[in-house]
Write a protein that holds these residues in place. Structure first.
Motif, PDB file in Angstrom:
ATOM      1  N   ALA A 249       0.814  -1.217   0.000  1.00  0.00           N
ATOM      2  CA  ALA A 249       0.000   0.000   0.000  1.00  0.00           C
ATOM      3  C   ALA A 249       0.851   1.273   0.000  1.00  0.00           C
ATOM      4  CB  ALA A 249      -0.915  -0.001   1.224  1.00  0.00           C
ATOM      5  N   GLY A 250       2.169   1.133  -0.124  1.00  0.00           N
ATOM      6  CA  GLY A 250       3.035   2.299  -0.226  1.00  0.00           C
ATOM      7  C   GLY A 250       3.348   2.981   1.075  1.00  0.00           C
ATOM      8  N   GLY A 251       3.266   2.248   2.191  1.00  0.00           N
ATOM      9  CA  GLY A 251       3.563   2.855   3.480  1.00  0.00           C
ATOM     10  C   GLY A 251       4.999   3.343   3.564  1.00  0.00           C
ATOM     11  N   PRO A 252       5.233   4.541   4.122  1.00  0.00           N
ATOM     12  CA  PRO A 252       6.569   5.133   4.114  1.00  0.00           C
ATOM     13  C   PRO A 252       7.442   4.796   5.319  1.00  0.00           C
ATOM     14  CG  PRO A 252       4.992   6.737   4.920  1.00  0.00           C
ATOM     15  CD  PRO A 252       4.201   5.499   4.563  1.00  0.00           C
ATOM     16  N   ALA A 253       6.948   4.032   6.279  1.00  0.00           N
ATOM     17  CA  ALA A 253       7.710   3.803   7.514  1.00  0.00           C
ATOM     18  C   ALA A 253       8.918   2.904   7.305  1.00  0.00           C
ATOM     19  CB  ALA A 253       6.805   3.199   8.591  1.00  0.00           C
ATOM     20  N   VAL A 254       8.870   2.032   6.287  1.00  0.00           N
ATOM     21  CA  VAL A 254       9.962   1.100   6.018  1.00  0.00           C
ATOM     22  C   VAL A 254      10.292   1.150   4.530  1.00  0.00           C
ATOM     23  CG1 VAL A 254       9.394  -0.460   7.923  1.00  0.00           C
ATOM     24  CG2 VAL A 254       8.315  -0.797   5.688  1.00  0.00           C
ATOM     25  N   PRO A 255      11.493   0.710   4.143  1.00  0.00           N
ATOM     26  CA  PRO A 255      11.807   0.637   2.705  1.00  0.00           C
ATOM     27  C   PRO A 255      10.843  -0.309   1.986  1.00  0.00           C
ATOM     28  CG  PRO A 255      13.789   0.392   4.045  1.00  0.00           C
ATOM     29  CD  PRO A 255      12.624   0.305   4.990  1.00  0.00           C
ATOM     30  N   ALA A 256      10.707  -0.117   0.694  1.00  0.00           N
ATOM     31  CA  ALA A 256       9.778  -0.928  -0.093  1.00  0.00           C
ATOM     32  C   ALA A 256      10.201  -2.382  -0.151  1.00  0.00           C
ATOM     33  CB  ALA A 256       9.661  -0.357  -1.508  1.00  0.00           C
ATOM     34  N   ASP A 257      11.469  -2.672   0.057  1.00  0.00           N
ATOM     35  CA  ASP A 257      11.933  -4.051   0.114  1.00  0.00           C
ATOM     36  C   ASP A 257      13.177  -4.095   1.005  1.00  0.00           C
ATOM     37  OD1 ASP A 257      14.043  -3.098  -1.504  1.00  0.00           O
ATOM     38  OD2 ASP A 257      12.945  -3.627  -3.314  1.00  0.00           O
ATOM     39  N   GLY A 258      13.661  -5.301   1.239  1.00  0.00           N
ATOM     40  CA  GLY A 258      14.833  -5.452   2.080  1.00  0.00           C
ATOM     41  C   GLY A 258      14.490  -5.499   3.560  1.00  0.00           C
ATOM     42  N   PRO A 260      13.469  -4.507   7.097  1.00  0.00           N
ATOM     43  CA  PRO A 260      12.740  -3.378   7.675  1.00  0.00           C
ATOM     44  C   PRO A 260      13.277  -2.939   9.032  1.00  0.00           C
ATOM     45  CG  PRO A 260      11.541  -5.395   8.127  1.00  0.00           C
ATOM     46  CD  PRO A 260      12.732  -5.790   7.281  1.00  0.00           C
ATOM     47  N   TRP A 261      14.139  -3.749   9.667  1.00  0.00           N
ATOM     48  CA  TRP A 261      14.495  -3.497  11.063  1.00  0.00           C
ATOM     49  C   TRP A 261      15.306  -2.240  11.311  1.00  0.00           C
ATOM     50  CZ3 TRP A 261      11.969  -5.180  15.013  1.00  0.00           C
ATOM     51  CH2 TRP A 261      11.177  -6.322  14.855  1.00  0.00           C
ATOM     52  N   PRO A 262      16.152  -1.780  10.379  1.00  0.00           N
ATOM     53  CA  PRO A 262      16.810  -0.499  10.655  1.00  0.00           C
ATOM     54  C   PRO A 262      15.824   0.626  10.940  1.00  0.00           C
ATOM     55  CG  PRO A 262      17.922  -1.605   8.853  1.00  0.00           C
ATOM     56  CD  PRO A 262      16.685  -2.412   9.157  1.00  0.00           C
ATOM     57  N   ALA A 263      14.645   0.575  10.309  1.00  0.00           N
ATOM     58  CA  ALA A 263      13.630   1.602  10.546  1.00  0.00           C
ATOM     59  C   ALA A 263      12.784   1.311  11.778  1.00  0.00           C
ATOM     60  CB  ALA A 263      12.725   1.728   9.316  1.00  0.00           C
ATOM     61  N   LEU A 264      12.624   0.039  12.144  1.00  0.00           N
ATOM     62  CA  LEU A 264      11.660  -0.343  13.177  1.00  0.00           C
ATOM     63  C   LEU A 264      12.284  -0.616  14.542  1.00  0.00           C
ATOM     64  CD1 LEU A 264       9.403  -2.852  11.179  1.00  0.00           C
ATOM     65  CD2 LEU A 264       8.984  -0.430  11.642  1.00  0.00           C
ATOM     66  N   ASP A 265      13.595  -0.837  14.594  1.00  0.00           N
ATOM     67  CA  ASP A 265      14.198  -1.404  15.787  1.00  0.00           C
ATOM     68  C   ASP A 265      13.950  -0.578  17.046  1.00  0.00           C
ATOM     69  OD1 ASP A 265      15.832  -3.354  17.126  1.00  0.00           O
ATOM     70  OD2 ASP A 265      17.431  -1.869  17.166  1.00  0.00           O
ATOM     71  N   VAL A 266      14.232   0.715  17.008  1.00  0.00           N
ATOM     72  CA  VAL A 266      14.115   1.526  18.222  1.00  0.00           C
ATOM     73  C   VAL A 266      12.672   1.585  18.700  1.00  0.00           C
ATOM     74  CG1 VAL A 266      14.291   3.873  19.136  1.00  0.00           C
ATOM     75  CG2 VAL A 266      16.196   2.883  17.855  1.00  0.00           C
ATOM     76  N   ALA A 267      11.736   1.826  17.775  1.00  0.00           N
ATOM     77  CA  ALA A 267      10.328   1.906  18.172  1.00  0.00           C
ATOM     78  C   ALA A 267       9.835   0.568  18.713  1.00  0.00           C
ATOM     79  CB  ALA A 267       9.468   2.353  16.986  1.00  0.00           C
ATOM     80  N   ALA A 268      10.259  -0.537  18.103  1.00  0.00           N
ATOM     81  CA  ALA A 268       9.846  -1.855  18.590  1.00  0.00           C
ATOM     82  C   ALA A 268      10.396  -2.109  19.992  1.00  0.00           C
ATOM     83  CB  ALA A 268      10.308  -2.944  17.624  1.00  0.00           C
ATOM     84  N   ARG A 269      11.632  -1.698  20.250  1.00  0.00           N
ATOM     85  CA  ARG A 269      12.200  -1.835  21.593  1.00  0.00           C
ATOM     86  C   ARG A 269      11.396  -0.999  22.595  1.00  0.00           C
ATOM     87  NH1 ARG A 269      18.019  -3.316  21.868  1.00  0.00           N
ATOM     88  NH2 ARG A 269      18.647  -4.107  19.832  1.00  0.00           N
TER      89      ARG A 269
END
Length: 317
Positions: A249-258, A260-269
């Motif tokens: 759906a084109g969400g901008p929070a993570v890259p389109a492929d590859g 996703p954890w560099p973008a999500l890691d801190v928030a997930a922690r």
């Protein structure tokens, strides 16, 4: 239990509002939530919510206004502005059918992800307050610090102290590589309890609860399912469904492929720490041991203490 004045009068107001909408109202009523930070009652097709004490009226009005303009993403309110009840702000909403907690296989992961992507891609209107996700995490830690220390407290506080200042609500949220510049619209408290079908029972899924809605880091809205997955509480296939739908759906929070954890890691922690802190607070108040799910989150905090994140950018786990 004797109803509080807020609960009793909120129930009366919900009934009056329902009858104004539907003169032939079937008069089915229920208390959906009654907590210090929010009381919610239903009368037939109408829901009334008394928001937390000290809720800012201008910020809540801005959030209601936004919800009214995005009816394909957010459940629109019945009234454009809150009213007062015993010093609490009250809003009115149409009833929507919630996710069935007894049917996990039917959890609308794809729908939730698609709604988030739509929200994140919507231009933020001027005057919208910040998303309150980090502030809620900080409040959970404050509650933990006010609770008698338990054996599980120390690893949770260590994991919290290792987070960057923005995730602890101590500094503005930074820009992140691969994500579009702020301001980005965020829900602020995404979980499956924040979805309903409207019109009930078979209408489209919509997001509810605007209390934490605002501008901020869109990764925060993916952080709770990401944290559950990292803790072993969300099966890999469900996480993959959610992430794939968000990307599609084109969400901008993570890259389109590859990865996703560099973008999500801190928030997930941060969401893991928040969940663990509240688990300890509630277990201590009830004088009961932690259950297996709560212990899994505590254990994840202990692991975090030995593998700190790359502060400031949220790089890989």
């Amino acid at each position: 239990m004797t109803p509080t004045p807020v609960l009793s009068d909120l129930t009366t107001r919900a009934k009056a509002r329902a009858h104004s909408r539907t003169p032939t109202c079937p008069c089915g009523a229920a208390t959906l939530t009654d907590r210090p930070d929010g009381t919610v009652v239903r009368h037939a097709d109408t829901v009334a919510k008394a928001h937390a004490p000290n809720t800012d009226p201008s910020e809540l009005t801005a959030r209601l206004t936004l919800a009214a303009t995005l009816p394909d993403v957010l459940l629109p309110p019945l009234t454009p502005a809150p009213t007062d009840l015993h010093g609490r702000l009250v809003t009115f909403w149409p009833y929507g059918a919630p996710v069935d907690p007894d049917d996990p296989d039917a959890a609308p992961w794809e729908e939730a992800a698609t709604l988030l992507a739509r929200l994140h891609r919507t231009p933020a209107p001027p005057g919208l307050p910040p998303m309150r996700g980090p502030a809620k995490a900080a409040r959970a830690i404050a509650r933990l610090n006010a609770t008698a220390p338990q054996p599980a407290t120390a690893p949770v506080l260590r994991a919290w102290s290792a987070l960057p200042a923005w995730a602890r609500a101590e500094a503005p949220m930074p820009d992140f590589p691969g994500q579009r510049p702020f301001p980005t619209l965020c829900h602020g408290d995404l979980h499956l309890g924040q979805l309903v079908r409207h019109p009930a029972p078979d209408g489209p899924w919509l997001l509810i609860d605007v209390d934490d809605l605002g501008i901020g880091a869109p990764a925060w809205d993916l952080a709770r399912p990401a944290a559950w997955y990292a803790c072993g509480l969300l099966p890999p296939d469900e996480w993959t469904r959610f992430l794939t739908a968000y990307r599609t759906a084109g969400g901008p929070a993570v890259p389109a492929d590859g990865d996703p954890w560099p973008a999500l890691d801190v928030a997930a922690r941060a969401l893991t720490v928040q969940t663990a802190a509240l688990a300890i607070v509630k277990a201590t108040a009830a004088d009961r041991p932690l259950d297996d799910v709560q212990q899994a989150v505590i254990d994840a905090c202990a692991r975090m203490g030995s593998v700190p994140p790359e502060l400031g950018q949220g790089h890989a786990k």
